[in-house]
Design an enzyme around this catalytic site. Structure first.
Site, PDB file in Angstrom:
ATOM      1  N   HIS A  86       3.950  -2.224   3.025  1.00  0.00           N
ATOM      2  CA  HIS A  86       3.941  -0.868   2.466  1.00  0.00           C
ATOM      3  C   HIS A  86       5.278  -0.597   1.765  1.00  0.00           C
ATOM      4  CE1 HIS A  86       0.862  -0.793   5.615  1.00  0.00           C
ATOM      5  NE2 HIS A  86       0.294   0.198   4.950  1.00  0.00           N
TER       6      HIS A  86
ATOM      7  N   ASP B 125       0.832  -1.208   0.000  1.00  0.00           N
ATOM      8  CA  ASP B 125       0.000   0.000   0.000  1.00  0.00           C
ATOM      9  C   ASP B 125       0.870   1.263   0.000  1.00  0.00           C
ATOM     10  OD1 ASP B 125      -2.057  -1.780   0.305  1.00  0.00           O
ATOM     11  OD2 ASP B 125      -2.890  -0.871   2.115  1.00  0.00           O
TER      12      ASP B 125
END
Ligand SMILES: [Zn+2]
Length: 254
Positions: A220, A74
């Site tokens: 991430h 993400d």
């Protein structure tokens, strides 16, 4: 599992029954507050827990029949960390899914094209990823989804409907927006806490303990620990005989 509509209906019903009963018998006023607090507690839990499917239906894992996992990233693309991630994924012959923030995708089009060319998948992670995203109304959320969907399609050269809500939080505005855009909402069932934990070893331990066939892993590509975490994770997955695939492949090709 209770959804938002059923929970709200039930809470109103109980409040009505209490109000009617109150006409005939003395009743402790705290009962009203208790029902309201219970409703609030369930709703807050539902907002923060995608797998509860409280406001909308989300995919949080794939079938456990094949030894495949989907690694997802993400908050990118990031000009520093995403290339490191791409290099590692190539080294381990792994495919991944990147839930991109629209405004970052817009400023990193060439990098995003490299991601697609390498066989990775792009998904939508809102346009702004604003701190206030969960307070936006349906119209604003819909606009963000559509804008990022268009960017993802433009770069991918194919329509891809995957969406991951910022912070994994959902609410009625997001649910209404999704019913208009028809995105597939994707959560995870293995969370790394890689942005919170400053100790890559702790993150790797958590990941290796929780990984199982069909897992959707949340990472991430937006911080400087990702290279070390990912390298250890990929080595572990390779040693364990896992295939690292995109979310669509995990869901539909297993
Ligand atoms: Zn995010």
């Amino acid at each position: 599992m209770l959804n938002h509509r059923a929970t709200s209906f039930l809470a109103i019903l109980v409040l009505l029954v209490l109000a009617i009963a109150h006409q005939f018998v003395p009743l402790w006023m705290g009962w009203y507050l208790l029902v309201a607090l219970l409703w609030l507690g369930i709703t807050v839990y539902g907002s923060f827990t995608l797998r509860s499917n409280y406001f909308l239906t989300a995919v949080t894992q794939g079938p456990s029949t094949a030894k495949k996992v989907a690694i997802t990233f993400d908050d990118g693309p990031n000009s520093t960390y995403t290339p490191q991630v791409l290099q590692l994924l190539a080294q381990y012959n792994a495919k991944a899914t990147f839930f991109c923030i629209g405004k970052r995708l817009e400023s990193q089009i060439d990098l995003a094209k490299q991601m697609v060319a390498a066989g990775h998948e792009l998904g939508n992670h809102s346009y702004s990823h604003s701190w206030f995203f969960d307070f936006f109304g349906k119209k604003r959320v819909t606009n963000e989804l559509k804008r990022t969907n268009a960017l993802v399609s433009e770069v991918s050269k194919q329509s891809n409907d995957l969406f991951r809500p910022p912070y994994g939080v959902t609410n009625p505005a997001i649910a209404k927006a999704i019913s208009e855009t028809n995105n597939t909402v994707v959560g995870w069932n293995v969370r790394s806490f890689d942005t919170v934990s400053k100790d890559p070893k702790a993150v790797i331990n958590r990941l290796t303990k929780k990984v199982q066939p069909g897992a959707i892993i949340l990472l991430h590509d937006s911080h400087d620990r990702i290279q070390s975490i990912l390298e250890h994770l990929l080595l572990f997955l390779q040693q364990q005989g896992y295939e690292m695939v995109t979310v669509n492949e995990l869901l539909y090709d297993s």
